[in-house]
Every structure is written in structure tokens, then in C-alpha cells.
Enzyme design. Structure first.
Site, PDB file in Angstrom:
ATOM      1  N   GLY A 193     -11.719 -29.345 -18.349  1.00 13.60           N
ATOM      2  CA  GLY A 193     -12.770 -30.198 -17.813  1.00 13.60           C
ATOM      3  C   GLY A 193     -12.260 -31.366 -16.987  1.00 13.60           C
ATOM      4  CB  SER A 249      -9.559 -27.209 -14.384  1.00 14.46           C
ATOM      5  OG  SER A 249     -10.003 -28.350 -15.082  1.00 14.46           O
ATOM      6  CD  GLU A 308     -14.520 -28.836 -25.249  1.00 10.86           C
ATOM      7  OE1 GLU A 308     -15.503 -28.111 -25.508  1.00 10.86           O
ATOM      8  OE2 GLU A 308     -14.045 -28.953 -24.104  1.00 10.86           O
ATOM      9  CD  GLU A 363      -9.593 -22.889 -23.262  1.00  9.68           C
ATOM     10  OE1 GLU A 363     -10.239 -22.495 -22.282  1.00  9.68           O
ATOM     11  OE2 GLU A 363     -10.118 -23.490 -24.219  1.00  9.68           O
ATOM     12  CG  ASN A 413     -16.619 -22.364 -23.848  1.00 14.35           C
ATOM     13  OD1 ASN A 413     -17.731 -22.436 -24.367  1.00 14.35           O
ATOM     14  ND2 ASN A 413     -15.599 -23.119 -24.219  1.00 14.35           N
ATOM     15  CD1 TRP A 414     -21.536 -19.967 -19.978  1.00  9.60           C
ATOM     16  CD2 TRP A 414     -23.648 -19.761 -20.681  1.00  9.60           C
ATOM     17  NE1 TRP A 414     -22.071 -18.829 -19.400  1.00  9.60           N
ATOM     18  CE2 TRP A 414     -23.356 -18.689 -19.822  1.00  9.60           C
ATOM     19  CE3 TRP A 414     -24.926 -19.835 -21.253  1.00  9.60           C
ATOM     20  CZ2 TRP A 414     -24.293 -17.698 -19.504  1.00  9.60           C
ATOM     21  CZ3 TRP A 414     -25.859 -18.855 -20.950  1.00  9.60           C
ATOM     22  CH2 TRP A 414     -25.539 -17.801 -20.076  1.00  9.60           C
ATOM     23  CE  LYS A 415     -15.791 -26.153 -22.362  1.00  9.42           C
ATOM     24  NZ  LYS A 415     -14.767 -27.131 -22.051  1.00  9.42           N
ATOM     25  N   GLY A 454     -14.754 -22.699 -18.329  1.00 10.54           N
ATOM     26  CA  GLY A 454     -15.818 -23.600 -18.765  1.00 10.54           C
ATOM     27  C   GLY A 454     -16.740 -23.944 -17.606  1.00 10.54           C
ATOM     28  N   GLY A 455     -16.463 -25.068 -16.959  1.00  6.67           N
ATOM     29  CA  GLY A 455     -17.340 -25.587 -15.898  1.00  6.67           C
ATOM     30  C   GLY A 455     -17.743 -24.544 -14.865  1.00  6.67           C
ATOM     31  CG  HIS A 484     -12.703 -24.781 -27.196  1.00  8.26           C
ATOM     32  ND1 HIS A 484     -12.686 -26.110 -26.898  1.00  8.26           N
ATOM     33  CD2 HIS A 484     -12.716 -24.124 -26.006  1.00  8.26           C
ATOM     34  CE1 HIS A 484     -12.682 -26.256 -25.578  1.00  8.26           C
ATOM     35  NE2 HIS A 484     -12.700 -25.068 -25.014  1.00  8.26           N
TER      36      HIS A 484
HETATM   37  P1  PGA Z   1     -13.038 -25.904 -18.136  1.00  8.70           P
HETATM   38  O1  PGA Z   1     -13.149 -25.501 -19.687  1.00  8.70           O
HETATM   39  O2  PGA Z   1     -12.919 -24.627 -17.360  1.00  8.70           O
HETATM   40  O3  PGA Z   1     -14.313 -26.647 -17.834  1.00  8.70           O
HETATM   41  O4  PGA Z   1     -11.825 -26.756 -17.984  1.00  8.70           O
HETATM   42  C1  PGA Z   1     -12.410 -24.435 -20.218  1.00  8.70           C
HETATM   43  C2  PGA Z   1     -12.657 -24.324 -21.702  1.00  8.70           C
HETATM   44  O5  PGA Z   1     -12.705 -25.366 -22.376  1.00  8.70           O
HETATM   45  O6  PGA Z   1     -12.789 -23.224 -22.241  1.00  8.70           O
END
Ligand code: PGA
Length: 251
Positions: free
Chosen positions: A174, A214, A98, A168, A9-11, A235-236, A96
């Protein structure tokens, strides 16, 4: 059928050019990952077309990070599931945390987005997870149960069979603070038990449930070794091809 999946997930990161380079780097190294592991990248909307092109034939699938709740019409700024699917995108991330937190996505909105995704033949990756306050108040099981029930329970058995779930915990996204493998396993098994009550044990057992929060090359192996953890939504660590591929090799 339960699958192993690693989805990046590149966001809201990367320019279109950086995104294509990242997609090319993932595609070039996909062969290092076991063939039965599905590798997915989820770039921003603006990159989808080029990323589909850059990964074509390489065994890398593409996901969108969201889609509109409506099919078409006067919804300025929205992107429909159908538009996304037309590009050759196969998956869409929905719900998600977010999106729930910053864009007010409710169960009602998510039910409509799920409907649009299925109509367009996109596979939804439906995200659930509790906040830190909810975990500390020990309401995490009830919170996740509600998120599962209010969106997935209205699906037909056939649509449920196509759905991917991502657990998640918001406190792990993050933050560098990963759920322990035991915490992930406990919640994944719980989700499967909730699903079994609605769809039956066999269907629940076949559902792919990813862990997110994470996940990185240092912790993925332990997480993925849990019996109910079928892969990761990353994500990251998905913004660097080396790290993302290392996670995908962690089964
Ligand atoms: P993260 O994000 O790996 O940076 O914690 C995961 C996500 O939100 O899908």
C-alpha cells in the site's frame, strides 16, 4: 504443481453491491487472461456468497481474507473455515501482515488457522514478509525464515503440496514502493531453499510463491518474469477490474 496465480485482496473495501459489480467485471474479462493462470478474488466475508455466484463458471476462484482459529462454538464475531468453504470459496488468505500487526496474529494462532483451513478443504495462501525496520537492519532473511518455519514446517508433505505462499514485504504494501524484481527474486529463491531443506527440492520447486506489495500493471511483467515469482497477491490494483486483469495478463 507450481501454478501461476493472480489473487486480488480487496481488504476492507467495497460495499456488497460494488463488490459484486467488481467480481462481474473481472469474470467478464477473465477470457483475456491465459487459461493456465488462476484468477482469484478475495472480497470481505459479507460479499463471499454473492461473489461466488457472480463468478460461477467464469474461471474465477474466490478466497476469504481470514478464518477463525477454532472450528465452531462460542467465539463471538468469528467466521469458521467450514462456513466459508460451504459457500463455494476455495482459498483463504492467512497471516497477512495486517492481521499479524493489527490483530496480533501469532504463529500459534496461524498454525491453528492453517489446521482449520485444511480440515475445511480450503487452500491456504500463507503470507510472510519483513517490516521496513527489519529490512534496514538486514534481518529480513531471518524474519522470513522464521515465519516459514514456525507455520509451514509442521505441515505434512501432502498439505504442504497444497499450500500457496505469498511474500509481501510490509514496506511495499500500500505504499507504492514495490520491491525491485531482483529483491523479490532473491527472497523467493531464499524461501524455496528454506522449504527444500524441510520438504525436499522437488516439493519446494513445485510450491507456488506469489509476490505482494504495490504490484500493478506497470511492474507486474518484470516481477512475474523472475524464475521464482509465480504470480501476485494484489491489493490496491485489484479494486479496478482493468488494472487487475492487466496484472493477470502480465505473465
Ligand atoms: P497492495 O497490497 O497491492 O495494495 O500493496 C497487497 C496486499 O497487502 O496483499
Amino acid at each position: 504443481m507450481r501454478k501461476n496465480i493472480v489473487a486480488g485482496n480487496w481488504k476492507m473495501n467495497t460495499t456488497p453491491q460494488e463488490g459484486v459489480e467488481l467480481a462481474r467485471a473481472v469474470a467478464a474479462r477473465r477470457g483475456e487472461v491465459a487459461p493456465q493462470v488462476a484468477v482469484i478474488v478475495a472480497p470481505p466475508f459479507t460479499h463471499l456468497s454473492e461473489v461466488v455466484r457472480a463468478t460461477r463458471g467464469a474461471g474465477v476462484s474466490v478466497a476469504a481474507q481470514n478464518c477463525a482459529a477454532e472450528a465452531a462454538g462460542a467465539y463471538t464475531g468469528e467466521v469458521s473455515a467450514q462456513m466459508i468453504a460451504t459457500l463455494g470459496v476455495e482459498y483463504v488468505i492467512l497471516g497477512h501482515s495486517e492481521r499479524r500487526q493489527y490483530f496480533g496474529e501469532t504463529a500459534d494462532v496461524l498454525n491453528r488457522k492453517m489446521e482449520r483451513a485444511f480440515e475445511a478443504r480450503l487452500v491456504p495462501i500463507y503470507c510472510v514478509g519483513e517490516s521496513l525496520a527489519e529490512r534496514e537492519a538486514e534481518t529480513h532473511f531471518e524474519v522470513v525464515r522464521a515465519q516459514v518455519e514456525e507455520v509451514l514446517f509442521s505441515l505434512s508433505a501432502e498439505r504442504f503440496g497444497q499450500t500457496v505462499i505469498a511474500y509481501e514485504p510490509v514496506w511495499a504494501i500500500g505504499t507504492g514502493r514495490t520491491a525491485t524484481a531482483a529483491q523479490a527474486q532473491e527472497m523467493h529463491a531464499f524461501i524455496r531453499s528454506v522449504l527444500a531443506a524441510r520438504f525436499g527440492h522437488e516439493a519446494a520447486d513445485e510450491c507456488t510463491i506469489l509476490y505482494g506489495g504495490s504490484a500493478n500493471p506497470g511492474n507486474a511483467r518484470e516481477l512475474f518474469s523472475q524464475p521464482d515469482v509465480d504470480g501476485g497477491l494484489v491489493g490496491g490494483a485489484s479494486l479496478k477490474a482493468d488494472d487487475f486483469i492487466a496484472v493477470a495478463k502480465s505473465f
